[in-house]
Design an enzyme around this catalytic site. Structure first.
Site, mmCIF file in Angstrom:
data_model
loop_
_atom_site.group_PDB
_atom_site.id
_atom_site.type_symbol
_atom_site.label_atom_id
_atom_site.label_comp_id
_atom_site.label_asym_id
_atom_site.label_seq_id
_atom_site.Cartn_x
_atom_site.Cartn_y
_atom_site.Cartn_z
ATOM 1 C CG ASP A 204 -1.521 7.538 0.164
ATOM 2 O OD1 ASP A 204 -0.261 8.091 -0.270
ATOM 3 O OD2 ASP A 204 -2.240 7.732 -0.460
ATOM 4 C CG ASP B 216 -1.686 1.121 1.395
ATOM 5 O OD1 ASP B 216 -2.593 1.549 0.588
ATOM 6 O OD2 ASP B 216 -1.551 1.850 2.384
#
Length: 189
Positions: free
Chosen positions: A8, A6
């Protein structure tokens, strides 16, 4: 095999909508984590929902600028990504071109499956590292194992949501570097 990452809250600081390249702040250890994956022969692939474009908060070129800055920051630390996959399709998008119910928006597994096809990755030997239970749900839906990191939204989700969630991570780590060290040391085999 691959580690899907992922963006952020996992590789860079969680800042809500990252609407300007000047707001990108890589998390400590992110470049080292990706470099370790590179050295061990694992593919390092970013998979991320980026609904700010479809919501009209910033144009796609800003996403490209942030992506390039992230790639440059990682390269400065001796690390490289093998792929970057984004979903720009929030169902409630302000811009009609992005308003759809797609199979790539996490928790749907479309980004991971697309990356696996395009990069010839073995999902049965792969992992996803993210800061949300949504990431773990995405991982399991794609047939990969998931590590929840306590950066970004992770600590709050671990404390407040995980106890009653049906979705359970395969491992929990303080940050992406600890997660990668664990995977390479014991968990990923």
């Amino acid at each position: 095999r691959a580690v899907f990452l992922d963006r952020d809250g996992t590789l860079n600081e969680e800042m809500g909508y990252l609407n300007h390249v000047s707001r990108l702040r890589m998390l400590p250890g992110a470049a080292e984590a990706v470099r370790l994956l590179n050295s061990a022969g694992w593919a390092a692939v970013v998979v991320s929902n980026q609904s700010g474009v479809g919501r009209g908060y910033f144009p796609e070129r800003v996403l490209a600028e942030v992506e390039q800055a992230m790639v440059n920051d990682l390269a400065a630390g001796g690390a490289r990504l093998d792929g970057i996959y984004y979903c720009l399709h929030p169902p409630e998008a302000k811009l009609a071109a992005y308003r759809q119910r797609c199979k790539c928006r996490k928790p749907q597994p479309g980004l991971i499956r697309r990356a696996a096809r395009e990069l010839d990755l073995d999902l049965a030997q792969s992992w996803l590292i993210g800061d949300r239970l949504l990431d773990i749900e995405t991982a399991h839906g794609a047939g990969v194992r998931g590590v929840l990191v306590l950066t970004g939204y992770g600590r709050g989700e671990h404390e407040h949501l995980l106890p009653t969630s049906k979705v359970k991570p395969d491992h929990v780590a303080e940050d992406v570097l600890e997660a990668v060290r664990w995977l390479l040391g014991q968990g990923g085999a």
